[in-house]
Design a protein around this motif. Structure first.
Motif, mmCIF file in Angstrom:
data_model
loop_
_atom_site.group_PDB
_atom_site.id
_atom_site.type_symbol
_atom_site.label_atom_id
_atom_site.label_comp_id
_atom_site.label_asym_id
_atom_site.label_seq_id
_atom_site.Cartn_x
_atom_site.Cartn_y
_atom_site.Cartn_z
ATOM 1 N N UNK A 5 0.837 -1.199 0.000
ATOM 2 C CA UNK A 5 0.000 0.000 0.000
ATOM 3 C C UNK A 5 0.875 1.254 0.000
ATOM 4 N N UNK A 6 0.228 2.389 -0.196
ATOM 5 C CA UNK A 6 0.947 3.662 -0.097
ATOM 6 C C UNK A 6 1.452 3.888 1.330
ATOM 7 N N UNK A 7 0.676 3.433 2.325
ATOM 8 C CA UNK A 7 1.130 3.553 3.715
ATOM 9 C C UNK A 7 2.415 2.766 3.929
ATOM 10 N N UNK A 8 2.494 1.583 3.334
ATOM 11 C CA UNK A 8 3.705 0.765 3.458
ATOM 12 C C UNK A 8 4.892 1.452 2.777
ATOM 13 N N UNK A 9 4.647 2.059 1.613
ATOM 14 C CA UNK A 9 5.708 2.800 0.923
ATOM 15 C C UNK A 9 6.189 3.963 1.785
ATOM 16 N N UNK A 10 5.268 4.669 2.419
ATOM 17 C CA UNK A 10 5.643 5.781 3.290
ATOM 18 C C UNK A 10 6.442 5.301 4.497
ATOM 19 N N UNK A 11 6.069 4.161 5.066
ATOM 20 C CA UNK A 11 6.821 3.601 6.193
ATOM 21 C C UNK A 11 8.248 3.238 5.768
ATOM 22 N N UNK A 12 8.395 2.698 4.573
ATOM 23 C CA UNK A 12 9.710 2.370 4.002
ATOM 24 C C UNK A 12 10.560 3.631 3.873
ATOM 25 N N UNK A 13 9.944 4.715 3.410
ATOM 26 C CA UNK A 13 10.685 5.948 3.168
ATOM 27 C C UNK A 13 11.363 6.475 4.429
ATOM 28 N N UNK A 14 10.772 6.244 5.597
ATOM 29 C CA UNK A 14 11.332 6.771 6.847
ATOM 30 C C UNK A 14 11.998 5.698 7.714
#
Length: 95
Positions: free
Chosen positions: A61-70
């Motif tokens: 998900x986009x939430x998972x991508x955002x978690x990866x980014x940080x």
């Protein structure tokens, strides 16, 4: 699923420098829960418009991508990339 692709052109385009960055990218595998797929490839054409390395990652998900980014492991990769890259380009899409 979200696919996140990044291309990197390095300042030092020697095989050794490229391999070092490939290893830094591959080091994320198995260390970030949200990262479902990781593929790293190096350019074989070496044309004027070629980038040196491609990173293909997939997330639920986009939430998972955002978690990866940080994520701390990804932040270390960002530090390395910032010191070696000449240019980069990315594409994110639903897959």
């Amino acid at each position: 699923m979200i696919t996140h692709i990044v291309f990197f052109k390095l300042k030092d385009r020697s095989p050794e420098a490229i391999e070092r960055t490939v290893q830094v990218l591959r080091n994320m595998e198995g260390k970030i829960d949200e990262l479902r797929h990781l593929e790293v490839g190096t350019d074989i054409v070496h044309s004027e418009r070629s980038y040196d390395i491609a990173l293909v990652t997939k997330f639920d998900s986009m939430d998972a991508l955002q978690a990866y980014q940080v994520h701390p492991v990804h932040k270390l990769v960002i530090e390395h990339i910032a010191s070696v890259r000449e240019a980069s380009a990315s594409v994110d899409y639903e897959s």
